[in-house]
Design a protein around this motif. Structure first.
Motif, PDB file in Angstrom:
ATOM      1  N   ARG A  72     -81.829  11.758  94.249  1.00  0.00           N
ATOM      2  CA  ARG A  72     -80.443  11.924  93.069  1.00  0.00           C
ATOM      3  C   ARG A  72     -79.955  12.423  92.610  1.00  0.00           C
ATOM      4  O   ARG A  72     -80.603  12.765  91.409  1.00  0.00           O
ATOM      5  CB  ARG A  72     -80.967  10.245  92.177  1.00  0.00           C
ATOM      6  CG  ARG A  72     -80.741   9.130  93.372  1.00  0.00           C
ATOM      7  CD  ARG A  72     -79.829   8.818  94.573  1.00  0.00           C
ATOM      8  NE  ARG A  72     -80.037   8.034  95.234  1.00  0.00           N
ATOM      9  CZ  ARG A  72     -80.010   7.035  96.557  1.00  0.00           C
ATOM     10  NH1 ARG A  72     -80.853   8.753  97.399  1.00  0.00           N
ATOM     11  NH2 ARG A  72     -80.345   6.392  97.451  1.00  0.00           N
ATOM     12  N   HIS A 116     -83.346   5.124 100.657  1.00  0.00           N
ATOM     13  CA  HIS A 116     -84.691   4.407 100.247  1.00  0.00           C
ATOM     14  C   HIS A 116     -83.999   3.266  99.195  1.00  0.00           C
ATOM     15  O   HIS A 116     -83.398   2.548  99.414  1.00  0.00           O
ATOM     16  CB  HIS A 116     -85.277   5.877  99.974  1.00  0.00           C
ATOM     17  CG  HIS A 116     -83.659   6.002  98.377  1.00  0.00           C
ATOM     18  ND1 HIS A 116     -84.143   7.462  97.346  1.00  0.00           N
ATOM     19  CD2 HIS A 116     -83.747   5.355  97.337  1.00  0.00           C
ATOM     20  CE1 HIS A 116     -83.550   6.800  95.942  1.00  0.00           C
ATOM     21  NE2 HIS A 116     -83.396   5.341  96.436  1.00  0.00           N
ATOM     22  N   HIS A 121     -86.967   0.937  96.465  1.00  0.00           N
ATOM     23  CA  HIS A 121     -88.032   0.879  95.756  1.00  0.00           C
ATOM     24  C   HIS A 121     -87.897  -0.834  95.333  1.00  0.00           C
ATOM     25  O   HIS A 121     -86.706  -1.348  94.729  1.00  0.00           O
ATOM     26  CB  HIS A 121     -87.494   1.820  94.167  1.00  0.00           C
ATOM     27  CG  HIS A 121     -86.372   1.963  94.178  1.00  0.00           C
ATOM     28  ND1 HIS A 121     -85.218   1.672  93.065  1.00  0.00           N
ATOM     29  CD2 HIS A 121     -85.510   3.366  94.031  1.00  0.00           C
ATOM     30  CE1 HIS A 121     -84.379   2.195  93.444  1.00  0.00           C
ATOM     31  NE2 HIS A 121     -84.227   2.856  93.586  1.00  0.00           N
ATOM     32  N   HIS A 157     -75.817   6.391  98.909  1.00  0.00           N
ATOM     33  CA  HIS A 157     -74.250   6.946  98.445  1.00  0.00           C
ATOM     34  C   HIS A 157     -74.187   7.318  99.082  1.00  0.00           C
ATOM     35  O   HIS A 157     -74.372   9.182 100.241  1.00  0.00           O
ATOM     36  CB  HIS A 157     -74.191   7.524  97.157  1.00  0.00           C
ATOM     37  CG  HIS A 157     -75.568   6.494  96.198  1.00  0.00           C
ATOM     38  ND1 HIS A 157     -75.785   5.141  96.038  1.00  0.00           N
ATOM     39  CD2 HIS A 157     -76.666   6.865  95.332  1.00  0.00           C
ATOM     40  CE1 HIS A 157     -76.962   4.040  95.216  1.00  0.00           C
ATOM     41  NE2 HIS A 157     -77.189   5.857  94.755  1.00  0.00           N
TER      42      HIS A 157
HETATM   43  C1  1HN Z   1     -82.124   5.929  92.177  1.00  0.00           C
HETATM   44  O1  1HN Z   1     -82.895   5.238  93.725  1.00  0.00           O
HETATM   45  C2  1HN Z   1     -81.246   6.603  91.998  1.00  0.00           C
HETATM   46  O2  1HN Z   1     -80.586   4.897  94.309  1.00  0.00           O
HETATM   47  C3  1HN Z   1     -81.191   6.484  91.209  1.00  0.00           C
HETATM   48  O3  1HN Z   1     -78.595   6.012  92.544  1.00  0.00           O
HETATM   49  C4  1HN Z   1     -81.568   6.497  89.734  1.00  0.00           C
HETATM   50  C5  1HN Z   1     -83.546   6.680  89.313  1.00  0.00           C
HETATM   51  C6  1HN Z   1     -84.867   6.815  89.199  1.00  0.00           C
HETATM   52  C7  1HN Z   1     -84.910   6.879  90.397  1.00  0.00           C
HETATM   53  C8  1HN Z   1     -84.412   6.131  91.327  1.00  0.00           C
HETATM   54  C9  1HN Z   1     -80.047   5.888  92.737  1.00  0.00           C
HETATM   55  C10 1HN Z   1     -82.918   6.731  90.144  1.00  0.00           C
HETATM   56  C11 1HN Z   1     -82.776   6.487  91.259  1.00  0.00           C
END
Ligand code: 1HN
Length: 327
Positions: free
Chosen positions: A75, A111, A113, A154
């Motif tokens: 990202r 992904h 999380h 994205h």
């Molecule tokens: C993340 O997955 C995104 O998906 C944006 O756009 C910021 C910051 C830390 C970890 C994962 C995204 C992030 C992130």
């Protein structure tokens, strides 16, 4: 300042030091030495009031666009780091905010999380985000959610940079040491949830806000402030994050307000100034500023203005921690 018992009891004599050393060896410690530090009389904050001017950060973000691809970066984001906790990847004590860039034709990997995210779109003509396989178009002013553990990626199908503000509850997840992350083995995830539940198109929220503005009294602190309710539950935007849209009438001179939820603001329309404790932030479209926990904020608007904001209020409320007041 009142003197806490722990301040007067502190004893540096050799005899006490020797005792404290023996405590340390058995993984124990004297509460009376630290009590006022670990249970302060009122919030003791590391984070400070701060502002990020869009016209200053945008060129740095576009420079990142020339230095690294979205794929390489996973990202491509500039973290809006609170200067009071530099190096800790946080904007408030509990929330992370960043500005993300997707260049034309780029695709950021799929992904998921545990951390939940919201995106508030600043520039987009052809940008999209995919949440659990459902593609959601990004338009300026839209707010789009990526709930915990949902697959997302994205892309930018247009010919201009796409930029948005990310808000994530990363520090909360890490406080609980409950973070998981994984890449999708597939290029696209099958659709498992309707995208309408996670998208707040600006045109629609702005109309709702306008209706409220015409129908309701102006709050002396907030103007007219509206939560973006979760469409699936009717509750807060996300379990840990509440997002708001508020309108400040032209000439608005707000009264001071404080609350324990440190709040990240982004100017959407108009211009004005917000006084946060002793700092004054004069903002215009896309500028971001942060009001840390229990800092008094007072908003003023020259022209009619709209502010987007988000905080950890629902997390604090469910834990019974949230307080507000007029200082
Ligand atoms: C993340 O997955 C995104 O998906 C944006 O756009 C910021 C910051 C830390 C970890 C994962 C995204 C992030 C992130």
């Amino acid at each position: 300042m009142s003197t806490a018992a722990s301040d007067v009891r502190r004893d540096t004599s050799e005899e006490w030091q020797e005792y404290y050393q023996r405590l340390g060896k058995k993984n124990t410690a004297a509460l009376w030495e630290v009590l006022s530090e670990i249970v302060p009389v009122q919030p003791r904050r590391a984070c400070v009031p701060a502002m990020w001017r869009y016209e200053e950060v945008r060129p740095l973000l576009l420079e990142a666009g020339r230095r690294i691809t979205a794929r390489e970066a996973e990202r491509r984001v500039l973290i809006l780091e609170n200067p009071g906790s530099a190096g800790q990847s946080r904007t408030t004590q509990s929330l992370y905010a960043g500005l993300q860039l997707v260049m034309p034709g780029e695709q950021a990997a799929t992904h998921r999380h545990v951390a939940s995210a919201l995106r508030f779109v600043m520039e987009s003509d052809g940008g999209y985000t995919t949440v659990n396989g459902e593609r959601i178009t990004m338009q300026p002013g839209d707010c789009i959610l990526t709930p915990s553990w949902t697959w997302h990626d994205h892309g930018n199908a247009g010919d201009k940079p796409v930029i948005w503000l990310d808000g994530l509850d990363i520090p909360i997840v890490n406080l609980f040491e409950s973070s998981f992350f994984e890449h999708s083995p597939r290029e696209m995830e099958p659709v498992t949830r309707p995208g309408a539940m996670v998208a707040y198109p600006y045109a629609r929220s702005r109309e709702t806000l306008e209706g409220l503005y015409r129908a309701s009294a102006i709050d002396p602190c907030h103007g007219v402030k509206m939560p973006l309710a979760n469409a699936a539950t009717g509750g807060s935007t996300l379990p840990t994050i509440a997002a708001f849209l508020q309108i400040l009438p032209a000439g608005f001179r707000g009264e001071p307000y404080r609350a324990t939820d440190g709040t990240i603001y982004c100017a959407v329309e108009g211009h004005g100034c917000s006084r946060v404790d002793d700092a004054t932030f004069c903002w215009k479209q896309h500028d971001v500023f942060v009001v840390p926990s229990w800092c008094a904020v007072r908003h003023q608007a020259e022209s009619e203005a709209v502010l987007f904001s988000f905080s950890d209020r629902p997390a604090q409320k469910v834990l019974g921690l949230w307080r507000e007041g007029q200082p």
